[in-house]
Motif scaffolding. Structure first.
Motif, mmCIF file in Angstrom:
data_model
loop_
_atom_site.group_PDB
_atom_site.id
_atom_site.type_symbol
_atom_site.label_atom_id
_atom_site.label_comp_id
_atom_site.label_asym_id
_atom_site.label_seq_id
_atom_site.Cartn_x
_atom_site.Cartn_y
_atom_site.Cartn_z
ATOM 1 N N UNK A 119 0.850 -1.191 0.000
ATOM 2 C CA UNK A 119 0.000 0.000 0.000
ATOM 3 C C UNK A 119 0.879 1.231 0.000
ATOM 4 N N UNK A 120 0.388 2.296 -0.642
ATOM 5 C CA UNK A 120 1.154 3.534 -0.693
ATOM 6 C C UNK A 120 0.219 4.714 -0.852
ATOM 7 N N UNK A 121 0.766 5.891 -0.595
ATOM 8 C CA UNK A 121 0.007 7.136 -0.740
ATOM 9 C C UNK A 121 0.399 7.812 -2.045
ATOM 10 N N UNK A 122 -0.473 8.696 -2.490
ATOM 11 C CA UNK A 122 -0.206 9.469 -3.701
ATOM 12 C C UNK A 122 1.165 10.131 -3.587
ATOM 13 N N UNK A 123 1.937 10.076 -4.668
ATOM 14 C CA UNK A 123 3.267 10.677 -4.807
ATOM 15 C C UNK A 123 4.377 9.891 -4.113
ATOM 16 N N UNK A 124 4.049 8.773 -3.443
ATOM 17 C CA UNK A 124 5.097 7.896 -2.914
ATOM 18 C C UNK A 124 5.872 7.286 -4.082
ATOM 19 N N UNK A 125 7.126 6.933 -3.848
ATOM 20 C CA UNK A 125 7.888 6.192 -4.842
ATOM 21 C C UNK A 125 7.406 4.745 -4.829
ATOM 22 N N UNK A 126 6.996 4.243 -6.001
ATOM 23 C CA UNK A 126 6.473 2.879 -6.066
ATOM 24 C C UNK A 126 7.374 1.952 -6.867
ATOM 25 N N UNK A 127 8.447 2.493 -7.410
ATOM 26 C CA UNK A 127 9.347 1.653 -8.184
ATOM 27 C C UNK A 127 10.455 2.469 -8.815
ATOM 28 N N UNK A 128 11.278 1.756 -9.586
ATOM 29 C CA UNK A 128 12.422 2.386 -10.248
ATOM 30 C C UNK A 128 12.519 1.837 -11.668
ATOM 31 N N UNK A 129 12.852 2.730 -12.589
ATOM 32 C CA UNK A 129 13.136 2.320 -13.969
ATOM 33 C C UNK A 129 14.554 2.766 -14.275
ATOM 34 N N UNK A 130 15.349 1.831 -14.807
ATOM 35 C CA UNK A 130 16.720 2.175 -15.183
ATOM 36 C C UNK A 130 16.897 1.994 -16.680
ATOM 37 N N UNK A 131 17.644 2.923 -17.260
ATOM 38 C CA UNK A 131 17.981 2.828 -18.673
ATOM 39 C C UNK A 131 19.500 2.860 -18.775
ATOM 40 N N UNK A 132 19.996 2.771 -19.991
ATOM 41 C CA UNK A 132 21.450 2.846 -20.152
ATOM 42 C C UNK A 132 21.950 4.245 -19.778
ATOM 43 N N UNK A 133 21.044 5.243 -19.747
ATOM 44 C CA UNK A 133 21.438 6.620 -19.453
ATOM 45 C C UNK A 133 21.229 7.036 -18.000
ATOM 46 N N UNK B 240 15.356 6.334 -12.788
ATOM 47 C CA UNK B 240 14.275 7.262 -12.504
ATOM 48 C C UNK B 240 13.247 6.597 -11.595
ATOM 49 N N UNK B 241 12.792 7.345 -10.574
ATOM 50 C CA UNK B 241 11.753 6.828 -9.696
ATOM 51 C C UNK B 241 10.400 6.876 -10.404
ATOM 52 N N UNK B 242 9.535 5.967 -10.015
ATOM 53 C CA UNK B 242 8.149 5.957 -10.482
ATOM 54 C C UNK B 242 7.312 6.382 -9.277
ATOM 55 N N UNK B 243 6.423 7.358 -9.474
ATOM 56 C CA UNK B 243 5.621 7.884 -8.376
ATOM 57 C C UNK B 243 4.161 7.465 -8.519
ATOM 58 N N UNK B 244 3.516 7.245 -7.394
ATOM 59 C CA UNK B 244 2.102 6.854 -7.378
ATOM 60 C C UNK B 244 1.223 8.041 -7.752
ATOM 61 N N UNK B 245 0.418 7.901 -8.815
ATOM 62 C CA UNK B 245 -0.501 8.987 -9.150
ATOM 63 C C UNK B 245 -1.705 9.044 -8.205
ATOM 64 N N UNK B 246 -1.967 7.920 -7.527
ATOM 65 C CA UNK B 246 -3.106 7.806 -6.605
ATOM 66 C C UNK B 246 -2.711 6.947 -5.409
ATOM 67 N N UNK B 247 -3.377 7.142 -4.293
ATOM 68 C CA UNK B 247 -3.175 6.279 -3.130
ATOM 69 C C UNK B 247 -3.910 4.962 -3.358
#
Length: 127
Positions: free
Chosen positions: A49-63, A66-73
């Motif tokens: 469970x998480x609140x809006x704007x919490x970090x919910x994951x990470x995406x990595x590229x070769x460059x 970047x964090x992924x943020x929750x648009x909704x709780x």
């Protein structure tokens, strides 16, 4: 740059497809273009469970990473493991390849998300 009209957006380049009390969440076309070749995705577990704007994951590229943020709780009810196993799917179609599905905790937060038109303006201001 693809910005589907039927989705809601955040200024941090996540999208949400709301259906009833659930929402599928992913990253936008703009986000995948900025990241380029995506090589790794870390997502929460079902039941988290998480609140809006919490970090919910990470995406990595070769460059970059970047964090992924929750648009909704909410509470995670599904995780798209295909994206975890093959992160490059996000470069192919970030709208078809969602990240997680949540049960929405606070429906009022939906009103705070951006429409496609509002999101286009955000993207134009950034470039």
């Amino acid at each position: 740059m693809k910005i589907p009209e039927d989705l809601k957006y955040t200024k941090t380049h996540e999208w949400a497809k709301v259906e009833g009390n659930k929402a599928r969440i992913g990253i936008t076309d703009v986000a995948q273009e900025q990241l380029h070749d995506i090589v790794y995705v870390e997502l929460p577990e079902v039941g988290d469970e998480f609140s809006k704007e919490d970090t919910i994951g990470v995406i990595e590229s070769v460059k970059a990473a970047s964090d992924i943020y929750a648009p909704l709780s909410g509470k995670v009810v599904a995780v798209n493991n295909a994206v975890v196993d093959s992160p490059e799917l996000l470069n192919q179609d970030p709208y078809e390849n969602w990240l997680i599905e949540i049960e929405i905790k606070n429906p009022d937060e939906i009103k705070e998300l951006l429409s496609a038109e509002e999101y286009k303006k955000v993207v134009e201001e950034e470039s």
